[in-house]
Scaffold this active site. Structure first.
Site, PDB file in Angstrom:
ATOM      1  N   LYS A  39       0.838  -1.202   0.000  1.00 48.24           N
ATOM      2  CA  LYS A  39       0.000   0.000   0.000  1.00 48.24           C
ATOM      3  C   LYS A  39       0.879   1.260   0.000  1.00 48.24           C
ATOM      4  O   LYS A  39       2.091   1.178   0.261  1.00 48.24           O
ATOM      5  CB  LYS A  39      -0.915  -0.046   1.228  1.00 48.24           C
ATOM      6  N   TYR A  77     -12.219  -3.239  -3.486  1.00 48.05           N
ATOM      7  CA  TYR A  77     -12.797  -3.240  -2.130  1.00 48.05           C
ATOM      8  C   TYR A  77     -14.327  -3.236  -2.163  1.00 48.05           C
ATOM      9  O   TYR A  77     -14.953  -2.779  -1.214  1.00 48.05           O
ATOM     10  CB  TYR A  77     -12.292  -2.020  -1.356  1.00 48.05           C
ATOM     11  N   ARG A 107       2.612  -6.346   9.805  1.00 49.71           N
ATOM     12  CA  ARG A 107       1.887  -5.223  10.424  1.00 49.71           C
ATOM     13  C   ARG A 107       2.275  -5.047  11.887  1.00 49.71           C
ATOM     14  O   ARG A 107       2.299  -3.918  12.398  1.00 49.71           O
ATOM     15  CB  ARG A 107       0.379  -5.460  10.281  1.00 49.71           C
ATOM     16  N   ASN A 125      -2.072   0.044   6.892  1.00 47.95           N
ATOM     17  CA  ASN A 125      -1.563  -1.234   7.424  1.00 47.95           C
ATOM     18  C   ASN A 125      -0.628  -1.942   6.436  1.00 47.95           C
ATOM     19  O   ASN A 125      -0.532  -3.161   6.403  1.00 47.95           O
ATOM     20  CB  ASN A 125      -2.704  -2.118   7.919  1.00 47.95           C
ATOM     21  N   HIS A 178      -1.530  -5.592   1.545  1.00 42.33           N
ATOM     22  CA  HIS A 178      -2.770  -6.359   1.355  1.00 42.33           C
ATOM     23  C   HIS A 178      -2.428  -7.752   0.829  1.00 42.33           C
ATOM     24  O   HIS A 178      -1.488  -7.904   0.049  1.00 42.33           O
ATOM     25  CB  HIS A 178      -3.651  -5.643   0.327  1.00 42.33           C
ATOM     26  N   GLU A 194      -8.919 -10.729  -7.675  1.00 41.53           N
ATOM     27  CA  GLU A 194      -7.979  -9.610  -7.573  1.00 41.53           C
ATOM     28  C   GLU A 194      -6.836  -9.741  -8.584  1.00 41.53           C
ATOM     29  O   GLU A 194      -6.400  -8.746  -9.164  1.00 41.53           O
ATOM     30  CB  GLU A 194      -7.451  -9.534  -6.128  1.00 41.53           C
TER      31      GLU A 194
HETATM   32  P1  TYD Z   1     -10.424  -5.964   5.432  1.00 41.25           P
HETATM   33  O1  TYD Z   1     -10.610  -6.612   4.088  1.00 41.25           O
HETATM   34  O2  TYD Z   1     -11.447  -6.215   6.491  1.00 41.25           O
HETATM   35  O3  TYD Z   1      -9.001  -6.335   6.072  1.00 41.25           O
HETATM   36  P2  TYD Z   1      -7.672  -6.960   5.434  1.00 41.25           P
HETATM   37  O4  TYD Z   1      -6.983  -5.873   4.670  1.00 41.25           O
HETATM   38  O5  TYD Z   1      -6.858  -7.395   6.629  1.00 41.25           O
HETATM   39  O6  TYD Z   1      -8.105  -8.086   4.571  1.00 41.25           O
HETATM   40  O7  TYD Z   1     -10.344  -4.381   5.229  1.00 41.25           O
HETATM   41  C1  TYD Z   1      -9.700  -3.825   4.121  1.00 41.25           C
HETATM   42  C2  TYD Z   1      -8.958  -2.598   4.557  1.00 41.25           C
HETATM   43  O8  TYD Z   1      -9.863  -1.638   5.083  1.00 41.25           O
HETATM   44  C3  TYD Z   1      -7.984  -2.853   5.695  1.00 41.25           C
HETATM   45  O9  TYD Z   1      -6.756  -3.375   5.247  1.00 41.25           O
HETATM   46  C4  TYD Z   1      -7.857  -1.500   6.300  1.00 41.25           C
HETATM   47  C5  TYD Z   1      -9.215  -0.873   6.085  1.00 41.25           C
HETATM   48  N1  TYD Z   1     -10.017  -0.870   7.317  1.00 41.25           N
HETATM   49  C6  TYD Z   1     -10.208   0.315   8.000  1.00 41.25           C
HETATM   50  O10 TYD Z   1      -9.689   1.370   7.585  1.00 41.25           O
HETATM   51  N2  TYD Z   1     -10.949   0.322   9.155  1.00 41.25           N
HETATM   52  C7  TYD Z   1     -11.507  -0.802   9.659  1.00 41.25           C
HETATM   53  O11 TYD Z   1     -12.182  -0.758  10.716  1.00 41.25           O
HETATM   54  C8  TYD Z   1     -11.306  -2.039   8.946  1.00 41.25           C
HETATM   55  C9  TYD Z   1     -11.901  -3.327   9.464  1.00 41.25           C
HETATM   56  C10 TYD Z   1     -10.565  -2.021   7.782  1.00 41.25           C
END
Ligand code: TYD
Length: 149
Positions: free
Chosen positions: A16, A56, A109, A123, A126, A137
């Site tokens: 990211k 997303y 992370r 974070n 992905h 994807e």
């Molecule tokens: P998600 O697909 O739930 O998590 P991951 O990336 O671990 O598969 O969410 C996608 C992205 O959305 C996540 O990486 C960061 C963002 N996000 C937020 O900003 N706030 C939140 O409360 C959550 C759950 C995700």
């Protein structure tokens, strides 16, 4: 799934904008290579809103959706396809929990958590969460399918 297809499992991994700004690209690639995974494709690009909304799409109704898209537009990303045994689950484990404040030590992370000033969406990386998302994807970010070496 037979043994061979399992070993050749593919997933989509994306560094990211914060991961690139923080110069964690080499670290992430090195961790995946050390785990024995094979990189099949890599490109750095400035994503547009359309591809990010598609990527997303399942989160469209979430309160954090717009902020997430804005963050993902804040700089280039590195889109990659990786291959290896059980890579979908393992890559998710290597990333750690979605919320970096909760990500375990030893995970990407978790190890690079900066403290409360770091937002959840920042974070770093992905990785697809299922075989279905990996296929979707991979096709979305690499539509030309030019990664079958
Ligand atoms: P998600 O697909 O739930 O998590 P991951 O990336 O671990 O598969 O969410 C996608 C992205 O959305 C996540 O990486 C960061 C963002 N996000 C937020 O900003 N706030 C939140 O409360 C959550 C759950 C995700």
């Amino acid at each position: 799934m037979n043994e061979t297809s399992h070993q050749k499992e593919k997933t989509f991994i994306m560094i990211k904008p914060d991961g690139i700004k923080r110069k964690l690209v080499g670290e992430i690639i090195q961790r995946l290579e050390k785990k024995g995974f094979q990189m099949l494709a890599l490109k750095m690009l400035q994503a547009n809103r359309k591809i990010l909304v598609e990527h997303y799409t399942e989160l469209k109704a979430k309160f954090f959706f717009e902020e997430l898209i804005d963050f993902m537009l804040s700089g280039p990303v590195i889109a990659m396809i990786w291959q290896g045994e059980n890579i979908i689950n393992t890559a998710r484990q290597m990333l750690g929990a979605t919320n970096p404040a909760e990500a375990a030590p030893g995970t990407i992370r978790g190890d690079f958590y900066l403290g409360p000033q770091q937002k959840i969406n920042e974070n770093i990386c992905h990785a697809s969460d299922s075989l279905e998302s990996a296929k979707k994807e991979t096709a979305l970010w690499f539509p030309k399918k030019n990664y079958t070496w």
